[in-house]
Scaffold this motif. Structure first.
Motif, PDB file in Angstrom:
ATOM      1  N   ASN A  57       0.745  -1.144   0.285  1.00 42.03           N
ATOM      2  CA  ASN A  57      -0.278  -0.201  -0.313  1.00 42.03           C
ATOM      3  C   ASN A  57       0.984   1.246   0.231  1.00 42.03           C
ATOM      4  O   ASN A  57      -0.091   2.444   0.243  1.00 42.03           O
ATOM      5  CB  ASN A  57      -0.154   0.278   1.316  1.00 42.03           C
ATOM      6  CG  ASN A  57       0.046  -0.471   2.482  1.00 42.03           C
ATOM      7  OD1 ASN A  57       1.151  -0.062   2.269  1.00 42.03           O
ATOM      8  ND2 ASN A  57      -0.529  -0.313   3.708  1.00 42.03           N
ATOM      9  N   THR A  58       2.043   1.023  -0.051  1.00 41.30           N
ATOM     10  CA  THR A  58       2.323   2.510  -0.610  1.00 41.30           C
ATOM     11  C   THR A  58       4.670   2.139  -0.703  1.00 41.30           C
ATOM     12  O   THR A  58       4.199   0.477  -1.239  1.00 41.30           O
ATOM     13  CB  THR A  58       3.362   2.660   1.374  1.00 41.30           C
ATOM     14  OG1 THR A  58       3.599   3.902   1.167  1.00 41.30           O
ATOM     15  CG2 THR A  58       3.899   2.095   2.079  1.00 41.30           C
ATOM     16  N   SER A  59       5.096   3.159  -1.094  1.00 41.86           N
ATOM     17  CA  SER A  59       6.500   2.984  -1.055  1.00 41.86           C
ATOM     18  C   SER A  59       6.935   3.758  -0.732  1.00 41.86           C
ATOM     19  O   SER A  59       6.743   5.117  -0.208  1.00 41.86           O
ATOM     20  CB  SER A  59       6.818   2.812  -3.055  1.00 41.86           C
ATOM     21  OG  SER A  59       6.408   4.239  -3.711  1.00 41.86           O
ATOM     22  N   VAL A  60       8.663   3.664  -1.156  1.00 42.97           N
ATOM     23  CA  VAL A  60      10.209   4.924  -0.228  1.00 42.97           C
ATOM     24  C   VAL A  60      11.215   4.809  -1.050  1.00 42.97           C
ATOM     25  O   VAL A  60      11.582   3.543  -1.201  1.00 42.97           O
ATOM     26  CB  VAL A  60       9.812   4.119   1.280  1.00 42.97           C
ATOM     27  CG1 VAL A  60      10.181   2.466   1.439  1.00 42.97           C
ATOM     28  CG2 VAL A  60      10.635   5.167   1.349  1.00 42.97           C
ATOM     29  N   VAL A  61      11.595   5.532  -1.380  1.00 44.39           N
ATOM     30  CA  VAL A  61      12.873   5.869  -1.980  1.00 44.39           C
ATOM     31  C   VAL A  61      14.561   6.555  -0.996  1.00 44.39           C
ATOM     32  O   VAL A  61      13.809   6.908   0.237  1.00 44.39           O
ATOM     33  CB  VAL A  61      13.346   6.823  -2.965  1.00 44.39           C
ATOM     34  CG1 VAL A  61      14.623   7.148  -4.028  1.00 44.39           C
ATOM     35  CG2 VAL A  61      12.365   5.883  -3.977  1.00 44.39           C
ATOM     36  N   VAL A  62      15.193   5.469  -0.971  1.00 45.15           N
ATOM     37  CA  VAL A  62      16.448   5.950  -0.016  1.00 45.15           C
ATOM     38  C   VAL A  62      18.104   6.640  -0.677  1.00 45.15           C
ATOM     39  O   VAL A  62      17.744   5.632  -1.319  1.00 45.15           O
ATOM     40  CB  VAL A  62      15.918   5.540   1.529  1.00 45.15           C
ATOM     41  CG1 VAL A  62      15.163   6.444   2.760  1.00 45.15           C
ATOM     42  CG2 VAL A  62      16.625   4.158   1.028  1.00 45.15           C
ATOM     43  N   ASP A  63      17.805   7.463  -0.226  1.00 38.45           N
ATOM     44  CA  ASP A  63      19.318   6.902  -0.468  1.00 38.45           C
ATOM     45  C   ASP A  63      20.640   6.898   0.753  1.00 38.45           C
ATOM     46  O   ASP A  63      19.726   6.900   1.670  1.00 38.45           O
ATOM     47  CB  ASP A  63      19.846   8.622  -1.632  1.00 38.45           C
ATOM     48  CG  ASP A  63      19.734  10.150  -0.616  1.00 38.45           C
ATOM     49  OD1 ASP A  63      19.956   9.939   0.548  1.00 38.45           O
ATOM     50  OD2 ASP A  63      19.422  10.631  -1.903  1.00 38.45           O
ATOM     51  N   SER A  64      22.173   8.568   0.471  1.00 37.29           N
ATOM     52  CA  SER A  64      22.670   7.659   1.258  1.00 37.29           C
ATOM     53  C   SER A  64      22.692   8.430   1.674  1.00 37.29           C
ATOM     54  O   SER A  64      23.616   8.402   3.122  1.00 37.29           O
ATOM     55  CB  SER A  64      24.490   7.743   0.752  1.00 37.29           C
ATOM     56  OG  SER A  64      25.158   9.104   0.369  1.00 37.29           O
ATOM     57  N   GLN A  65      22.078   9.034   2.757  1.00 38.83           N
ATOM     58  CA  GLN A  65      21.759  10.072   3.506  1.00 38.83           C
ATOM     59  C   GLN A  65      20.630  10.066   4.653  1.00 38.83           C
ATOM     60  O   GLN A  65      20.424  10.546   5.553  1.00 38.83           O
ATOM     61  CB  GLN A  65      21.427  11.564   2.865  1.00 38.83           C
ATOM     62  CG  GLN A  65      21.678  12.089   2.339  1.00 38.83           C
ATOM     63  CD  GLN A  65      22.720  12.648   2.240  1.00 38.83           C
ATOM     64  OE1 GLN A  65      23.617  12.995   3.634  1.00 38.83           O
ATOM     65  NE2 GLN A  65      24.499  11.793   1.602  1.00 38.83           N
ATOM     66  N   GLN A  66      19.878   8.511   3.858  1.00 38.81           N
ATOM     67  CA  GLN A  66      18.988   7.948   5.008  1.00 38.81           C
ATOM     68  C   GLN A  66      19.171   6.651   5.376  1.00 38.81           C
ATOM     69  O   GLN A  66      19.949   5.553   4.491  1.00 38.81           O
ATOM     70  CB  GLN A  66      17.530   8.233   4.741  1.00 38.81           C
ATOM     71  CG  GLN A  66      17.178   9.055   4.383  1.00 38.81           C
ATOM     72  CD  GLN A  66      16.240   9.765   4.216  1.00 38.81           C
ATOM     73  OE1 GLN A  66      15.465   9.167   2.697  1.00 38.81           O
ATOM     74  NE2 GLN A  66      14.828  10.684   4.729  1.00 38.81           N
ATOM     75  N   SER A  67      18.989   5.835   6.736  1.00 43.87           N
ATOM     76  CA  SER A  67      18.619   4.118   6.857  1.00 43.87           C
ATOM     77  C   SER A  67      17.577   4.299   6.527  1.00 43.87           C
ATOM     78  O   SER A  67      15.949   4.634   6.717  1.00 43.87           O
ATOM     79  CB  SER A  67      19.496   3.521   7.409  1.00 43.87           C
ATOM     80  OG  SER A  67      21.398   4.390   7.444  1.00 43.87           O
ATOM     81  N   ILE A  68      17.066   2.730   6.496  1.00 44.62           N
ATOM     82  CA  ILE A  68      16.287   2.258   6.596  1.00 44.62           C
ATOM     83  C   ILE A  68      15.240   1.274   7.534  1.00 44.62           C
ATOM     84  O   ILE A  68      15.857   0.464   7.459  1.00 44.62           O
ATOM     85  CB  ILE A  68      15.004   2.230   5.322  1.00 44.62           C
ATOM     86  CG1 ILE A  68      13.589   1.812   5.763  1.00 44.62           C
ATOM     87  CG2 ILE A  68      15.677   1.478   4.541  1.00 44.62           C
ATOM     88  CD1 ILE A  68      12.507   1.542   4.049  1.00 44.62           C
ATOM     89  N   LEU A  69      14.297   1.170   8.481  1.00 42.20           N
ATOM     90  CA  LEU A  69      13.782  -0.556   8.655  1.00 42.20           C
ATOM     91  C   LEU A  69      12.892  -0.614   8.316  1.00 42.20           C
ATOM     92  O   LEU A  69      11.976  -0.188   8.138  1.00 42.20           O
ATOM     93  CB  LEU A  69      13.833  -0.097  10.052  1.00 42.20           C
ATOM     94  CG  LEU A  69      13.547  -0.743  11.086  1.00 42.20           C
ATOM     95  CD1 LEU A  69      14.144  -2.302  11.490  1.00 42.20           C
ATOM     96  CD2 LEU A  69      12.219  -0.539  13.033  1.00 42.20           C
ATOM     97  N   ILE A  70      12.855  -2.088   7.892  1.00 45.03           N
ATOM     98  CA  ILE A  70      11.844  -2.271   6.621  1.00 45.03           C
ATOM     99  C   ILE A  70      11.489  -3.712   7.743  1.00 45.03           C
ATOM    100  O   ILE A  70      12.101  -4.617   8.107  1.00 45.03           O
ATOM    101  CB  ILE A  70      12.319  -3.253   5.449  1.00 45.03           C
ATOM    102  CG1 ILE A  70      13.551  -1.708   4.029  1.00 45.03           C
ATOM    103  CG2 ILE A  70      11.213  -3.555   4.523  1.00 45.03           C
ATOM    104  CD1 ILE A  70      13.540  -2.383   3.524  1.00 45.03           C
ATOM    105  N   LYS A  71       9.914  -3.788   7.670  1.00 44.12           N
ATOM    106  CA  LYS A  71       8.992  -4.825   8.362  1.00 44.12           C
ATOM    107  C   LYS A  71       9.258  -6.071   7.534  1.00 44.12           C
ATOM    108  O   LYS A  71       9.705  -5.983   5.833  1.00 44.12           O
ATOM    109  CB  LYS A  71       7.704  -4.302   8.693  1.00 44.12           C
ATOM    110  CG  LYS A  71       6.409  -5.295   8.812  1.00 44.12           C
ATOM    111  CD  LYS A  71       5.515  -4.911   9.365  1.00 44.12           C
ATOM    112  CE  LYS A  71       4.824  -5.841   9.213  1.00 44.12           C
ATOM    113  NZ  LYS A  71       3.014  -5.769   9.582  1.00 44.12           N
ATOM    114  N   LYS A  72       9.583  -7.047   8.376  1.00 42.21           N
ATOM    115  CA  LYS A  72       9.644  -8.856   7.745  1.00 42.21           C
ATOM    116  C   LYS A  72       8.250  -8.528   6.555  1.00 42.21           C
ATOM    117  O   LYS A  72       6.607  -8.400   6.885  1.00 42.21           O
ATOM    118  CB  LYS A  72       9.711  -9.899   8.651  1.00 42.21           C
ATOM    119  CG  LYS A  72       9.031  -9.848   9.983  1.00 42.21           C
ATOM    120  CD  LYS A  72       9.436 -10.585  10.253  1.00 42.21           C
ATOM    121  CE  LYS A  72       7.937 -12.232  10.848  1.00 42.21           C
ATOM    122  NZ  LYS A  72       8.430 -13.081  12.135  1.00 42.21           N
TER     123      LYS A  72
END
Length: 277
Positions: A57-72
């Protein structure tokens, strides 16, 4: 349909199951919309390149300025080169068990659960840069020492992110636990009368068939096959008693591959053939 099971494909086959695991992922060619079954929660610390992740139901874009925690769970992700010629990210996987241990130790006041978002975005800073450098030295240590250090580093990371994002991050961690059971039961209830097989329902729940059966019996106190047959046959009886439909109209929609199997199961359950209802 090819699906990457992660982190399974990164873990050496001769190693025991791990509940904390770090992996340095590098590539020189872009990967577009890879189908991923993520069976552990995952921090992705992007060093070079960009990462785009699509969820239901969504999407996200990250680069080297951010990190991301992704739910399994299941998702599609693209790993894209930027100005550099190499894509590089450090991945940190952790199990449900490890997360529960941390929450029991550090979060005394359990707030009402909120629905878990598919991801949590983290703004990089100097502390995280230093933290990632410290992770890089762990892999060279002996296995028993490495495992102990990873436990300490996992706790350090979550403590720091709670100090940075306060209750917002606490709530997110709590939601990762509470959402697992509710989404599991929701997936079951939504597919009671579908034509999906047990294997297919298990995949939608992000589980192997054996794990799915264990969770199901724990929740419902009966095997999934027996429970589904019971529910579907009761629904069939209800539909036939209304008088508007025949067996041939409903057996496919209730998960039976042919009319004969449906009629036999119905008669075994109710002592009368469906045509006599």
């Amino acid at each position: 349909m090819h699906i990457d099971k992660i982190p399974d494909i990164y873990i050496q086959k001769d190693k025991n199951e791990q509940d904390l695991f770090i992996y340095d992922f590098k590539m020189t060619e872009e990967s577009i919309k890879t189908k991923v079954n993520l069976n552990m929660h995952m921090f992705s610390f992007l060093q070079t390149g960009k990462k785009e992740v699509h969820f239901a139901n969504t999407s996200v874009v990250v680069d080297s300025q951010q990190s991301i925690l992704i739910k399994k769970g299941n998702c599609l992700w693209s790993e894209l080169l930027d100005k550099e010629e190499i894509y590089y990210c450090k991945l940190f996987f952790f199990s449900e068990h490890r997360l529960k241990q941390f929450l029991d130790k550090h979060i005394k006041l359990k707030r009402p659960p909120k629905k878990a978002s598919s991801y949590f975005t983290i703004e990089n800073d100097s502390y995280l840069t230093s933290y990632l450098n410290s992770l890089s030295t762990i892999k060279s240590a002996p296995q028993d020492v490495s495992n102990s250090l990873l436990s300490v580093k996992f706790e350090e990371l979550l403590v720091y992110l709670i100090s940075k994002y306060k209750t917002i991050f606490e709530d997110y961690l709590l939601s990762l636990i509470t959402e697992e059971v509710s989404s599991f039961k929701k997936s079951i209830e939504q597919n009671v009368y579908s034509t999906l097989s047990l294997e297919e329902i298990a995949f939608l729940c992000n589980m192997s068939l054996s794990t799915f059966k264990r969770h199901f019996i724990k929740e419902y106190k009966v095997s999934p096959g027996k429970w589904l047959r019971e529910k579907r046959l009761l629904k069939a009886k209800e539909l036939l008693e209304k008088g508007n439909l025949k067996s041939s109209d409903i057996y496919l929609d209730l998960g039976y591959s042919n009319l004969s199997n449906f009629s036999s199961a119905f008669k075994t359950k109710f002592g009368v053939s469906p045509s006599n209802i």
